[in-house]
Design a protein around this motif. Structure first.
Motif, PDB file in Angstrom:
ATOM      1  N   LEU A  30      -3.175  -6.998   5.964  1.00 23.28           N
ATOM      2  CA  LEU A  30      -2.812  -6.112   4.990  1.00 23.28           C
ATOM      3  C   LEU A  30      -2.144  -4.662   6.296  1.00 23.28           C
ATOM      4  O   LEU A  30      -2.607  -3.791   6.985  1.00 23.28           O
ATOM      5  CB  LEU A  30      -3.521  -4.802   4.194  1.00 23.28           C
ATOM      6  N   HIS A  31      -1.161  -4.093   5.517  1.00 23.88           N
ATOM      7  CA  HIS A  31       0.408  -2.849   7.049  1.00 23.88           C
ATOM      8  C   HIS A  31       0.239  -1.837   6.253  1.00 23.88           C
ATOM      9  O   HIS A  31       0.665  -2.393   5.165  1.00 23.88           O
ATOM     10  CB  HIS A  31       1.241  -3.872   7.259  1.00 23.88           C
ATOM     11  N   VAL A  32      -0.196  -0.963   6.024  1.00 20.84           N
ATOM     12  CA  VAL A  32      -0.563   0.223   5.674  1.00 20.84           C
ATOM     13  C   VAL A  32       0.773   1.215   6.145  1.00 20.84           C
ATOM     14  O   VAL A  32       0.273   1.521   7.525  1.00 20.84           O
ATOM     15  CB  VAL A  32      -1.404   1.484   5.049  1.00 20.84           C
ATOM     16  N   TRP A  33       1.580   2.210   5.696  1.00 19.38           N
ATOM     17  CA  TRP A  33       3.048   2.302   6.619  1.00 19.38           C
ATOM     18  C   TRP A  33       2.909   4.433   4.981  1.00 19.38           C
ATOM     19  O   TRP A  33       2.798   4.249   4.118  1.00 19.38           O
ATOM     20  CB  TRP A  33       4.505   2.468   6.076  1.00 19.38           C
ATOM     21  N   PHE A  34       3.108   5.248   5.836  1.00 17.02           N
ATOM     22  CA  PHE A  34       3.353   6.143   5.786  1.00 17.02           C
ATOM     23  C   PHE A  34       3.418   7.412   6.274  1.00 17.02           C
ATOM     24  O   PHE A  34       3.820   7.121   8.005  1.00 17.02           O
ATOM     25  CB  PHE A  34       1.786   7.575   5.480  1.00 17.02           C
ATOM     26  N   ILE A  89       3.443  -1.747  -3.114  1.00 16.70           N
ATOM     27  CA  ILE A  89       2.463  -2.809  -3.484  1.00 16.70           C
ATOM     28  C   ILE A  89       2.477  -4.350  -3.227  1.00 16.70           C
ATOM     29  O   ILE A  89       2.931  -4.869  -4.285  1.00 16.70           O
ATOM     30  CB  ILE A  89       0.851  -2.145  -3.834  1.00 16.70           C
ATOM     31  N   ILE A  90       2.960  -4.754  -2.155  1.00 22.40           N
ATOM     32  CA  ILE A  90       4.003  -6.135  -1.715  1.00 22.40           C
ATOM     33  C   ILE A  90       4.096  -6.731  -0.814  1.00 22.40           C
ATOM     34  O   ILE A  90       3.284  -6.686   0.462  1.00 22.40           O
ATOM     35  CB  ILE A  90       6.045  -4.795  -1.736  1.00 22.40           C
ATOM     36  N   ASP A  91       4.620  -8.056  -1.499  1.00 21.04           N
ATOM     37  CA  ASP A  91       4.525  -8.919  -0.266  1.00 21.04           C
ATOM     38  C   ASP A  91       5.673  -8.784   0.800  1.00 21.04           C
ATOM     39  O   ASP A  91       7.121  -9.753  -0.500  1.00 21.04           O
ATOM     40  CB  ASP A  91       4.195 -10.293  -0.481  1.00 21.04           C
ATOM     41  N   ALA A  92       6.461  -8.066   1.527  1.00 24.80           N
ATOM     42  CA  ALA A  92       7.245  -7.663   2.011  1.00 24.80           C
ATOM     43  C   ALA A  92       7.353  -8.381   4.026  1.00 24.80           C
ATOM     44  O   ALA A  92       6.336  -8.074   4.718  1.00 24.80           O
ATOM     45  CB  ALA A  92       7.949  -7.054   1.792  1.00 24.80           C
ATOM     46  N   ASN A  93       8.702  -8.905   3.980  1.00 25.46           N
ATOM     47  CA  ASN A  93       8.883  -9.082   5.781  1.00 25.46           C
ATOM     48  C   ASN A  93       9.203  -7.443   6.137  1.00 25.46           C
ATOM     49  O   ASN A  93      10.500  -7.555   5.377  1.00 25.46           O
ATOM     50  CB  ASN A  93       9.464 -10.095   5.993  1.00 25.46           C
ATOM     51  N   GLY A  94       9.238  -7.359   7.581  1.00 25.48           N
ATOM     52  CA  GLY A  94      10.248  -6.589   7.711  1.00 25.48           C
ATOM     53  C   GLY A  94       9.576  -5.403   7.474  1.00 25.48           C
ATOM     54  O   GLY A  94       8.398  -4.486   7.499  1.00 25.48           O
ATOM     55  N   ARG A  95      10.770  -4.376   7.942  1.00 25.85           N
ATOM     56  CA  ARG A  95      10.090  -2.998   8.162  1.00 25.85           C
ATOM     57  C   ARG A  95       9.797  -2.613   6.723  1.00 25.85           C
ATOM     58  O   ARG A  95      10.726  -2.553   5.958  1.00 25.85           O
ATOM     59  CB  ARG A  95      10.982  -2.183   8.684  1.00 25.85           C
ATOM     60  N   PRO A  96       9.005  -1.257   6.325  1.00 30.59           N
ATOM     61  CA  PRO A  96       9.497  -0.467   4.800  1.00 30.59           C
ATOM     62  C   PRO A  96      10.528  -0.237   4.139  1.00 30.59           C
ATOM     63  O   PRO A  96      10.788   0.355   4.552  1.00 30.59           O
ATOM     64  CB  PRO A  96       8.282  -0.414   4.487  1.00 30.59           C
ATOM     65  N   CYS A 130       3.767   2.985   1.774  1.00 31.45           N
ATOM     66  CA  CYS A 130       4.156   1.063   1.545  1.00 31.45           C
ATOM     67  C   CYS A 130       2.733   0.409   1.709  1.00 31.45           C
ATOM     68  O   CYS A 130       1.938   0.693   2.769  1.00 31.45           O
ATOM     69  CB  CYS A 130       5.102   0.897   1.815  1.00 31.45           C
ATOM     70  N   VAL A 131       2.208  -0.519   0.983  1.00 34.68           N
ATOM     71  CA  VAL A 131       1.525  -1.943   1.476  1.00 34.68           C
ATOM     72  C   VAL A 131       2.260  -2.416   1.968  1.00 34.68           C
ATOM     73  O   VAL A 131       2.228  -3.272   0.359  1.00 34.68           O
ATOM     74  CB  VAL A 131       0.443  -1.217   0.460  1.00 34.68           C
ATOM     75  N   GLN A 132       2.049  -3.346   2.561  1.00 35.98           N
ATOM     76  CA  GLN A 132       2.670  -4.865   2.541  1.00 35.98           C
ATOM     77  C   GLN A 132       1.693  -5.639   2.747  1.00 35.98           C
ATOM     78  O   GLN A 132       0.339  -5.294   4.086  1.00 35.98           O
ATOM     79  CB  GLN A 132       3.623  -5.188   3.731  1.00 35.98           C
ATOM     80  N   ILE A 133       1.492  -6.392   1.997  1.00 31.66           N
ATOM     81  CA  ILE A 133       0.499  -7.345   2.249  1.00 31.66           C
ATOM     82  C   ILE A 133       1.118  -8.752   2.960  1.00 31.66           C
ATOM     83  O   ILE A 133       2.109  -9.564   2.559  1.00 31.66           O
ATOM     84  CB  ILE A 133       0.061  -8.118   0.582  1.00 31.66           C
ATOM     85  N   GLY A 134       0.669  -9.386   4.166  1.00 29.67           N
ATOM     86  CA  GLY A 134       1.472  -9.686   5.428  1.00 29.67           C
ATOM     87  C   GLY A 134       0.265 -10.825   5.776  1.00 29.67           C
ATOM     88  O   GLY A 134       0.366 -11.585   4.374  1.00 29.67           O
ATOM     89  N   GLU A 135       0.841 -11.433   6.760  1.00 32.14           N
ATOM     90  CA  GLU A 135      -0.083 -12.810   7.632  1.00 32.14           C
ATOM     91  C   GLU A 135      -1.226 -13.433   6.472  1.00 32.14           C
ATOM     92  O   GLU A 135      -1.603 -11.956   5.941  1.00 32.14           O
ATOM     93  CB  GLU A 135       0.175 -12.404   8.831  1.00 32.14           C
TER      94      GLU A 135
END
Length: 140
Positions: free
Chosen positions: A66-70, A33-40, A45-50
């Motif tokens: 938030l971007h949620v990826w599985f 569960i992170i603040d990151a750019n690009g593909r996880p 993963c949960v990316q805290i985005g824009e």
């Protein structure tokens, strides 16, 4: 240090609330569960985005994405994680009080939109969660 945009405080509050959600952390490792750019790099993963802030005279409306990826053939786990996120980020100031953050106070934090997309190659599911908070600056 003067902080004039509430989006950083909101980002910190979102991450804290997501990490405190047993339902979400059962699906997504807290380290993902992170603040990151690009593909996880890690799945799920949960990316805290824009972020975006709309200022008014006395307060501001701050949005976070938030971007949620599985890695899954469908959308089931992604939708389960997004449901946990929606529940973790529900704050009604009239019911549970405001969130007092480092530099701002957040009123009525809530998810305002969810979207789900399929990977064209069938390997990944992608959820997008839009979060909105009404923010007021705290006195220094």
């Amino acid at each position: 240090m003067t902080v004039s945009d509430p989006s950083l405080d909101l980002q910190k509050a979102i991450r804290q609330r997501l990490l405190a959600s047993a339902e979400l952390t059962a699906l997504v490792d807290p380290g993902a569960i992170i603040d990151a750019n690009g593909r996880p790099e890690r799945m799920p993963c949960v990316q805290i985005g824009e972020g975006q802030t709309i200022f008014r005279r006395w307060n501001a409306t701050t949005h976070a994405t938030l971007h949620v990826w599985f890695q899954e053939p469908g959308l089931v786990q992604c939708k389960q994680a997004v449901s946990a996120i929606v529940e973790a980020l529900r704050v009604d100031a009239q019911v549970s009080g405001v969130l007092v953050l480092d530099h701002f106070t957040c009123h009525d934090l809530m998810v305002t939109q969810t979207r789900f997309m399929r990977d064209p190659h069938g390997s990944y599911s992608h959820g997008i969660v839009t979060v909105t908070g009404i923010m007021t600056a705290r006195a220094a």
